[in-house]
Write a protein that holds these residues in place. Structure first.
Motif, PDB file in Angstrom:
ATOM      1  N   GLY A  75      16.010  55.255  51.532  1.00  0.00           N
ATOM      2  CA  GLY A  75      15.268  56.371  52.094  1.00  0.00           C
ATOM      3  C   GLY A  75      13.793  56.110  52.292  1.00  0.00           C
ATOM      4  N   PRO A 162      23.949  58.000  58.797  1.00  0.00           N
ATOM      5  CA  PRO A 162      22.690  57.481  59.338  1.00  0.00           C
ATOM      6  C   PRO A 162      22.912  56.492  60.474  1.00  0.00           C
ATOM      7  N   THR A 198      19.305  59.650  64.948  1.00  0.00           N
ATOM      8  CA  THR A 198      18.269  59.776  63.929  1.00  0.00           C
ATOM      9  C   THR A 198      16.990  59.142  64.447  1.00  0.00           C
ATOM     10  N   ARG A 203      15.114  61.447  58.190  1.00  0.00           N
ATOM     11  CA  ARG A 203      15.587  62.813  58.367  1.00  0.00           C
ATOM     12  C   ARG A 203      16.691  62.893  59.420  1.00  0.00           C
ATOM     13  N   ASP A 204      17.706  63.663  59.116  1.00  0.00           N
ATOM     14  CA  ASP A 204      18.788  63.944  60.048  1.00  0.00           C
ATOM     15  C   ASP A 204      18.408  65.193  60.830  1.00  0.00           C
ATOM     16  N   THR A 281      19.599  66.164  53.724  1.00  0.00           N
ATOM     17  CA  THR A 281      19.218  65.191  54.756  1.00  0.00           C
ATOM     18  C   THR A 281      18.589  65.845  55.976  1.00  0.00           C
TER      19      THR A 281
END
Length: 375
Positions: A75, A162, A198, A203-204, A281
């Motif tokens: 992340g 992701p 993405t 961040r989603d 997310t």
């Protein structure tokens, strides 16, 4: 060594094998009573379990392309966020820049006119200032003399979350499959623009225009098609663009086709869901604005908005996919509205994974090719 490197995977597997062999060898010596022997046995078991877990995790990631790097996994990937232009305001700079040129995996040959080409590009949205890397597949016909004056339809292809854009090339084989279908006469030559939904990692954003945040839907609906059309020979007609995605990308593909039928004449969702989630997310996508939340809900769109003049394709499996019942319901509701064309691929069995999507991609590409125009 990188997360997706073959060397990393080999080292992890070798480490697991050495630890297993060491455990078998040392176990008799640690069979005594006492805290040292017990601690040794516990330590060896934990080491073997962790090494096996790491090996399996790396193998799965290598096969399915969930994370592209160690920073992405933990992340910490921040280098491809939202870009704000602090220059003097020169808007003439090209929004698409080619950074690398390569061949199509699985195709033998070197000439682009024979095997096509995959270009790695950086795209910066002129209106949204979102920056995203992508891969652009150009079919062999793009480089052939007899097609020099021709334009081509184009399709955006999105991963899940992701996801990695490269997986669309190497794991899901979109360029190779497209070439094989053209050679078999099942689809027309088409440009493919492959990337992650993405665009502000980690961040989603669920392809939503977030108040005070990334304007992701506008990037895909406006900036991306404009940037690609300025750089490549993409057809200019109203039915020149389609969009395909899997999982999160599938939700985005359906939503973008429904919200922007003037841009995307067809949208295909492989294993889609139909409503943007809210979880750690995504964060707060809608900032309490009900109108935005409703608009991101495809069920609400079907019931409350005019049926868009576009074509949709959805896929699922009778066994193995959690979206099967919702997909049947979505098909029924779209059919009831009458204007939007709806098609489906329903497998007898198949999970939410690359193997299932590879089984659906040839028919999906053939379907979308039949709904786009090169004029």
């Amino acid at each position: 060594m990188g997360l997706t490197s073959n060397n990393t995977l080999v080292v992890a597997v070798l480490a697991a094998m050495v630890l297993f062999a060491g455990t078998v060898w040392l176990w008799p010596r640690l069979a005594r009573r006492g805290w040292r022997s017990v601690s040794g046995r516990v330590g060896l078991l934990l080491a073997v379990q962790l090494s096996l877990f790491a090996s399996v995790g790396l193998l799965v990631n290598h096969s399915f392309g969930f994370y592209a790097s160690w920073a992405d996994l933990f992340g910490r990937e921040t280098d491809q966020g939202v870009v704000v232009d602090h220059t003097s305001g020169d808007r003439s700079a090209a929004p698409l820049r080619v950074t690398e040129i390569g061949s199509v995996p699985g195709r033998v040959g070197f000439r682009p006119s024979s095997v096509g080409q995959v270009q790695q590009v950086d795209i910066v949205g002129r209106s949204t200032h979102i920056a995203s890397p992508a891969y652009v597949y150009l079919p062999p016909e793009y480089f052939q003399e007899r097609y020099r004056g021709r334009s081509f339809p184009a399709a955006v292809v999105l991963t899940g979350y992701p996801g990695t854009a490269r997986a669309l090339v190497d794991k899901l084989h979109y360029p190779r499959t497209a070439q094989e279908l053209v050679e078999d006469g099942r689809m027309r030559p088409m440009i493919l623009v492959m990337l992650r939904p993405t665009v502000a990692p980690p961040r989603d954003t669920e392809c939503v225009d977030i108040p005070g945040g990334p304007q992701t839907e506008s990037f895909f609906a406006e900036d991306l098609p404009r940037a690609v059309a300025e750089h490549y020979r993409v057809a200019k007609g109203p039915r020149s663009w389609g969009i395909i995605g899997d999982s999160t990308g599938a939700y985005c593909a359906l939503k973008l086709a429904m919200h922007h039928p003037g841009v995307y004449a067809a949208g295909a969702g492989l294993s889609p869901y139909y409503k943007a989630p809210t979880d750690p997310t995504t964060g707060d996508l809608f900032q309490g604005v009900k109108a935005l939340r409703d608009r991101a809900n495809l069920w609400w769109c079907i019931e409350h908005l005019p049926a868009p003049a576009t074509s949709l394709l959805v896929t699922s499996s009778k066994e193995g996919e959690s979206n099967y019942k919702d997909t049947l319901k979505f098909i029924a509701r779209v059919k009831a509205k009458g204007t939007t064309q709806i098609s489906s691929i329903i497998l007898e069995s198949g999970g939410h994974n690359f193997n299932t999507w590879r089984r659906e991609i040839p028919a999906t590409l053939e379907w979308i090719s039949g709904r786009l125009s090169d004029r």
